[in-house]
Write a protein that holds these residues in place. Sequence first.
Motif, PDB file in Angstrom:
ATOM      1  N   LEU A 250       0.827  -1.270   0.023  1.00 53.66           N
ATOM      2  CA  LEU A 250      -0.098  -0.046   0.061  1.00 53.66           C
ATOM      3  C   LEU A 250       0.856   1.218  -0.037  1.00 53.66           C
ATOM      4  O   LEU A 250       0.359   2.367  -0.499  1.00 53.66           O
TER       5      LEU A 250
ATOM      6  N   MET B 156      -8.245  -7.247  -4.220  1.00 49.98           N
ATOM      7  CA  MET B 156      -8.279  -6.759  -2.720  1.00 49.98           C
ATOM      8  C   MET B 156      -9.611  -6.652  -2.316  1.00 49.98           C
ATOM      9  O   MET B 156     -10.547  -6.256  -2.930  1.00 49.98           O
TER      10      MET B 156
ATOM     11  N   VAL C  30     -12.228  -5.729   1.017  1.00 52.03           N
ATOM     12  CA  VAL C  30     -12.357  -4.865   2.280  1.00 52.03           C
ATOM     13  C   VAL C  30     -13.791  -5.343   2.666  1.00 52.03           C
ATOM     14  O   VAL C  30     -14.783  -5.060   2.051  1.00 52.03           O
TER      15      VAL C  30
ATOM     16  N   PRO D 231      -5.337   4.527   3.582  1.00 47.46           N
ATOM     17  CA  PRO D 231      -3.990   4.351   3.293  1.00 47.46           C
ATOM     18  C   PRO D 231      -3.389   5.793   3.228  1.00 47.46           C
ATOM     19  O   PRO D 231      -2.219   6.015   3.442  1.00 47.46           O
TER      20      PRO D 231
ATOM     21  N   PRO E  81      -3.121  -1.783   7.685  1.00 44.84           N
ATOM     22  CA  PRO E  81      -2.879  -2.244   6.356  1.00 44.84           C
ATOM     23  C   PRO E  81      -2.162  -1.007   5.618  1.00 44.84           C
ATOM     24  O   PRO E  81      -1.559  -1.338   4.689  1.00 44.84           O
ATOM     25  N   GLY E  82      -2.340   0.092   6.029  1.00 42.65           N
ATOM     26  CA  GLY E  82      -1.634   1.206   5.349  1.00 42.65           C
ATOM     27  C   GLY E  82      -0.248   1.410   5.762  1.00 42.65           C
ATOM     28  O   GLY E  82       0.615   0.604   6.051  1.00 42.65           O
TER      29      GLY E  82
ATOM     30  N   ILE F 252      -9.309  -7.278   5.730  1.00 40.31           N
ATOM     31  CA  ILE F 252      -8.565  -6.908   4.517  1.00 40.31           C
ATOM     32  C   ILE F 252      -8.040  -8.091   3.961  1.00 40.31           C
ATOM     33  O   ILE F 252      -7.324  -8.929   4.587  1.00 40.31           O
TER      34      ILE F 252
ATOM     35  N   SER G 273     -12.193  -5.201  -5.072  1.00 39.04           N
ATOM     36  CA  SER G 273     -11.678  -4.439  -6.277  1.00 39.04           C
ATOM     37  C   SER G 273     -11.515  -5.056  -7.594  1.00 39.04           C
ATOM     38  O   SER G 273     -11.720  -6.289  -7.534  1.00 39.04           O
TER      39      SER G 273
ATOM     40  N   TYR H 273      -6.829  -1.004  -3.305  1.00 42.86           N
ATOM     41  CA  TYR H 273      -7.493  -0.813  -1.943  1.00 42.86           C
ATOM     42  C   TYR H 273      -8.794   0.402  -2.022  1.00 42.86           C
ATOM     43  O   TYR H 273      -9.705   0.241  -1.296  1.00 42.86           O
ATOM     44  N   ARG H 274      -8.173   1.585  -2.808  1.00 44.96           N
ATOM     45  CA  ARG H 274      -9.447   2.358  -2.857  1.00 44.96           C
ATOM     46  C   ARG H 274     -10.544   2.069  -3.632  1.00 44.96           C
ATOM     47  O   ARG H 274     -11.600   2.253  -3.137  1.00 44.96           O
TER      48      ARG H 274
ATOM     49  N   GLU I 297     -12.615   0.083  -1.148  1.00 47.92           N
ATOM     50  CA  GLU I 297     -13.481   0.969  -0.221  1.00 47.92           C
ATOM     51  C   GLU I 297     -14.461   1.723  -0.952  1.00 47.92           C
ATOM     52  O   GLU I 297     -15.540   1.714  -0.428  1.00 47.92           O
TER      53      GLU I 297
END
Length: 637
Positions: free
Chosen positions: A298, A323, A325, A354, A394-395, A453, A501, A513-514, A517
């Motif tokens: 990340l 990924m 979440v 992150p 995780p970040g 995650i 993702s 990751y984004r 989310e």
Amino acid sequence: MPPTLASLVRHPGLKLSVLAGEDRLETPVRWAHVSELADPVPYMDGGELLLITAMQLKAEDPDEMSRYVRRLVGAGVVGLGFALGVKYDEVPLALAEAAKEEGLPLLGVPRRTPFIAISKAVSAAIAADQYRAVTAGFEAQRELTRAAIGAEGPAALLARLASHVDGWAALYDASGSVVAAAPDWAARRAARLVTDVERLRSRPGPASIVVGGGGGAGATGAEPAEDTAVADRVELQSLGTGRRTRGVLAVGTGAPLGTAERYAVHSAVALLTLTTERSRALREAEQRLGAAVLRMLLAGEPDHARAVAGRLYGGLLDAPFRMLVAEVPSGGAAHQARMASSPADEAPAPAQAPAERPADAATAGTGTSVSTGTGTGTGMGIGRSTGSGTGAVPGTGPGTAPGAGATMAAGAGAAVGEPEPADPLATLADTMEAAAARTGESVLVVPDGERLIVLAPDGGSAVEACAEHARAVESRRGTKARPRGRGAAAPHGDELVIGLSAPAGPIAAAAAYRQAEQALSVARRRGRMLVEHEQVAAGSVLPLLADDAVRAFADGMLRALYEHDATGRGDLVASLRAWLSRHGQWDAAAADLGVHRHTLRYRMRRVEEILGRSLDDPDVRMELWLALKATASCTST
């Protein structure tokens, strides 16, 4: 074998004779007891050989002897030893007839054989049987241990166990799926016990249940007929050292387990528990390593992440991955259960995105789980998944680990014997890890506060297991889409939202990751359990307006117009909606309203005056249109 009446009759030093019940001499004897009471039943425990001289009995009275023998049989006495040459030289006819009538074995004890000799013979035989059982148990333990550490692992252990118990054995993983069975035909029989396994898994460990009864065929090397399989007696034993079950061992036999067989089963449970529960130091080391790998990904350092991961993740970083979440919505029953199971000083802190985590973090947390199944189909992957811990960040991480209370076990306060409250995050982790273990995939599971995650191979079994789990849960809910309005209550039991993702590589982990989310946010707003990033742009944007902050903005923006219309001086809100829906075309909008276009122009000037904003600004028109849609959605709900 325990001592029997037949073995006592064959004993050369006792010289016992059989006077009645010749067909029941193979009955086991639990103890030899002497009693001259007219009614010794209150002092019997069942399985005894009762020794008497008849000093206090009316042994020649048929009615008295009939009642006496009948009560002995009812109390579980397996035989009656009568001393000859003490009070009676021969057994009274009334007693002999009563014994024959009730089928109670009657043994004649010669005068030169003291009762203590019979008691010693029984005691010695019981001790020898127990010694044989213990010796056989230790030998079984050695064989099972050699099998467990061999190349075939649990599969070989189950084969040895099935041979020792003269039955069959099967191993279920944490999700309740059969991963190994012996003999081979036992896998089909074990699959029929999934419901009972699920019932056992819902209880705090350690726990066991017995399914079915005796009378079925043992493991003779061939599969028994379908209609006789249900007669097997099956014991289900939970595996794991904590309250959370890591697997289940099933042992099927045609009769209750003996002492030696029980030793073998207990040894198998211990060895399989060691397989599923690795040493704490190794588990914590893997947790820290996995958290560091995810943090590096990340932070945009895929090369460092790959170097640190080494071969532990089995090529997870060498192919596209997804990924995931997941989180439990605040206020739900599952969220409250998780919070209740965490000590007050371990309450999880909120997770951070992150981008909000500086790269100079020193703390990685210890909440990572790694599943690296061997792919051999023997169930070796069970022990590779830990799924518990204290929440890795995780970040790129600040100096604190937010997941201090995010242990994967739930319901620590459940009463003994009651079902443990389900933890949706733990269930999801178990489901994905078990699927990965069965196919030899590698997955990286990181609890992050109230989130989970996961990195899993694109198109692999773990991702598919997640999708199937989501479909099953939504089916239980009875709906596949349930927007959560202002007053909507979160569903009980299965509260969980998941964002997935698009496929990505290590270099794009932060973007993945984004995406996860964003998909999670959409899932939360749409009332769905699982939303993939590809589905984010699908459908209408209107469900995204079902948010208290958006509605508050809309109410504030349009409040002055609603207050104006309440005085009866013109319908400005409806006029604005019609004009915007017609893209500012005066004639078409006026026709929809049934007014002259000059009237509509006047109303739009009043809207501008009241709001203090120009309708020539496209941003203003967009905001007004969204505000109107948001308030309309609120009114409809």
